[in-house]
Design a protein around this motif. Structure first.
Motif, PDB file in Angstrom:
ATOM      1  N   SER A 262      45.851  59.929  45.093  1.00 55.13           N
ATOM      2  CA  SER A 262      45.333  59.011  44.094  1.00 55.13           C
ATOM      3  C   SER A 262      44.947  57.688  44.733  1.00 55.13           C
ATOM      4  CB  SER A 262      46.384  58.767  43.007  1.00 55.13           C
ATOM      5  OG  SER A 262      46.715  59.972  42.340  1.00 55.13           O
TER       6      SER A 262
ATOM      7  N   GLY B  24      38.635  60.473  37.204  1.00 50.56           N
ATOM      8  CA  GLY B  24      39.073  59.112  36.930  1.00 50.56           C
ATOM      9  C   GLY B  24      38.006  58.047  37.058  1.00 50.56           C
TER      10      GLY B  24
ATOM     11  N   ARG C 242      41.989  54.282  38.088  1.00 54.62           N
ATOM     12  CA  ARG C 242      42.802  55.112  38.961  1.00 54.62           C
ATOM     13  C   ARG C 242      42.076  56.429  39.194  1.00 54.62           C
ATOM     14  NH1 ARG C 242      48.060  55.174  40.647  1.00 54.62           N
ATOM     15  NH2 ARG C 242      48.995  57.222  41.134  1.00 54.62           N
TER      16      ARG C 242
ATOM     17  N   THR D  54      48.058  56.759  47.298  1.00 54.52           N
ATOM     18  CA  THR D  54      49.312  57.506  47.281  1.00 54.52           C
ATOM     19  C   THR D  54      48.987  58.998  47.286  1.00 54.52           C
ATOM     20  OG1 THR D  54      49.364  57.439  44.856  1.00 54.52           O
ATOM     21  CG2 THR D  54      50.612  55.734  46.016  1.00 54.52           C
TER      22      THR D  54
ATOM     23  N   SER E 200      40.606  47.670  36.164  1.00 57.11           N
ATOM     24  CA  SER E 200      41.265  48.640  37.039  1.00 57.11           C
ATOM     25  C   SER E 200      40.835  50.059  36.684  1.00 57.11           C
ATOM     26  CB  SER E 200      42.793  48.542  36.901  1.00 57.11           C
ATOM     27  OG  SER E 200      43.270  47.276  37.274  1.00 57.11           O
TER      28      SER E 200
ATOM     29  N   GLN F 244      44.613  53.819  43.312  1.00 55.25           N
ATOM     30  CA  GLN F 244      44.699  52.804  42.278  1.00 55.25           C
ATOM     31  C   GLN F 244      43.829  51.631  42.686  1.00 55.25           C
ATOM     32  OE1 GLN F 244      46.314  52.810  39.261  1.00 55.25           O
ATOM     33  NE2 GLN F 244      45.322  50.834  38.903  1.00 55.25           N
ATOM     34  N   MET F 245      42.866  51.305  41.842  1.00 57.56           N
ATOM     35  CA  MET F 245      41.911  50.254  42.160  1.00 57.56           C
ATOM     36  C   MET F 245      42.066  49.128  41.151  1.00 57.56           C
ATOM     37  SD  MET F 245      38.573  52.573  43.108  1.00 57.56           S
ATOM     38  CE  MET F 245      38.273  53.059  41.412  1.00 57.56           C
ATOM     39  N   ASN F 246      42.474  47.972  41.644  1.00 52.34           N
ATOM     40  CA  ASN F 246      42.668  46.802  40.791  1.00 52.34           C
ATOM     41  C   ASN F 246      41.682  45.704  41.162  1.00 52.34           C
ATOM     42  OD1 ASN F 246      44.918  48.072  39.583  1.00 52.34           O
ATOM     43  ND2 ASN F 246      46.309  47.242  41.128  1.00 52.34           N
TER      44      ASN F 246
ATOM     45  N   SER G  99      41.912  60.183  40.929  1.00 58.92           N
ATOM     46  CA  SER G  99      42.799  61.251  41.393  1.00 58.92           C
ATOM     47  C   SER G  99      41.977  62.348  42.047  1.00 58.92           C
ATOM     48  CB  SER G  99      43.595  61.835  40.221  1.00 58.92           C
ATOM     49  OG  SER G  99      44.516  60.896  39.709  1.00 58.92           O
TER      50      SER G  99
ATOM     51  N   ARG H 226      43.812  45.141  47.030  1.00 63.36           N
ATOM     52  CA  ARG H 226      43.323  45.504  45.691  1.00 63.36           C
ATOM     53  C   ARG H 226      43.507  46.994  45.406  1.00 63.36           C
ATOM     54  NH1 ARG H 226      38.064  45.084  44.485  1.00 63.36           N
ATOM     55  NH2 ARG H 226      37.334  45.401  46.639  1.00 63.36           N
ATOM     56  N   PHE H 227      43.368  47.831  46.413  1.00 69.15           N
ATOM     57  CA  PHE H 227      43.455  49.287  46.255  1.00 69.15           C
ATOM     58  C   PHE H 227      44.750  49.787  46.888  1.00 69.15           C
ATOM     59  CE2 PHE H 227      38.613  50.371  46.093  1.00 69.15           C
ATOM     60  CZ  PHE H 227      38.445  49.405  45.114  1.00 69.15           C
ATOM     61  N   THR H 228      45.331  50.820  46.279  1.00 72.06           N
ATOM     62  CA  THR H 228      46.531  51.445  46.816  1.00 72.06           C
ATOM     63  C   THR H 228      46.372  52.958  46.778  1.00 72.06           C
ATOM     64  OG1 THR H 228      47.907  49.638  45.981  1.00 72.06           O
ATOM     65  CG2 THR H 228      49.028  51.669  46.619  1.00 72.06           C
TER      66      THR H 228
END
Length: 121
Positions: A80, A8, A19, A71, A17, A82-84, A21, A67-69
């Motif tokens: 994973s 990713g 993402r 999971t 953004s 998620q980077m925004n 993985s 900003r980042f999540t």
């Protein structure tokens, strides 16, 4: 053979953004905290985010909070990120890691090979 394989990464403009993985294989990761570190050129590897195996606790570096999540999907053996709202200072090689217990540190038990994230200004 235990493997953590990241995917990713890529090149994105500031504000964009991505993402990441991490696919885990070779053993069960129940009981393991999993997460992400990153290393920029000339800098030490730094903690980014972690999640416990029951997904009841997450932790983030101050630099990425909001900003980042992170999971994880234990059924599919993936974690994973998620980077925004990415910033140029987020440019680094990102590593997936796993460590037995509820804490993820730089002494992780297992590491991926890394995936490059480059954020242009």
């Amino acid at each position: 053979q235990v493997q953590l394989v990241e995917s990713g990464g890529g090149l994105v403009q500031a504000g964009g953004s991505l993402r990441l993985s991490c696919a885990a294989s070779g053993r069960t990761f129940s009981g393991f905290a999993m997460g992400w570190f990153r290393q920029a050129p000339g800098k030490e590897r730094e903690f980014i985010a972690a999640i416990t195996w029951r997904r009841d606790t997450t932790s983030y570096a101050d630099s990425v909070k909001g900003r980042f999540t992170i999971t994880r999907d234990d059924a599919n053996h993936t974690v994973s990120l998620q980077m925004n709202n990415l910033k140029p200072e987020d440019t680094a090689v990102y590593y997936c890691a796993a460590q037995l217990g509820n804490v993820l540190t730089s002494r992780g038990d297992y590491w991926g090979q890394g995936t490059q994230v480059t954020v242009s200004s």
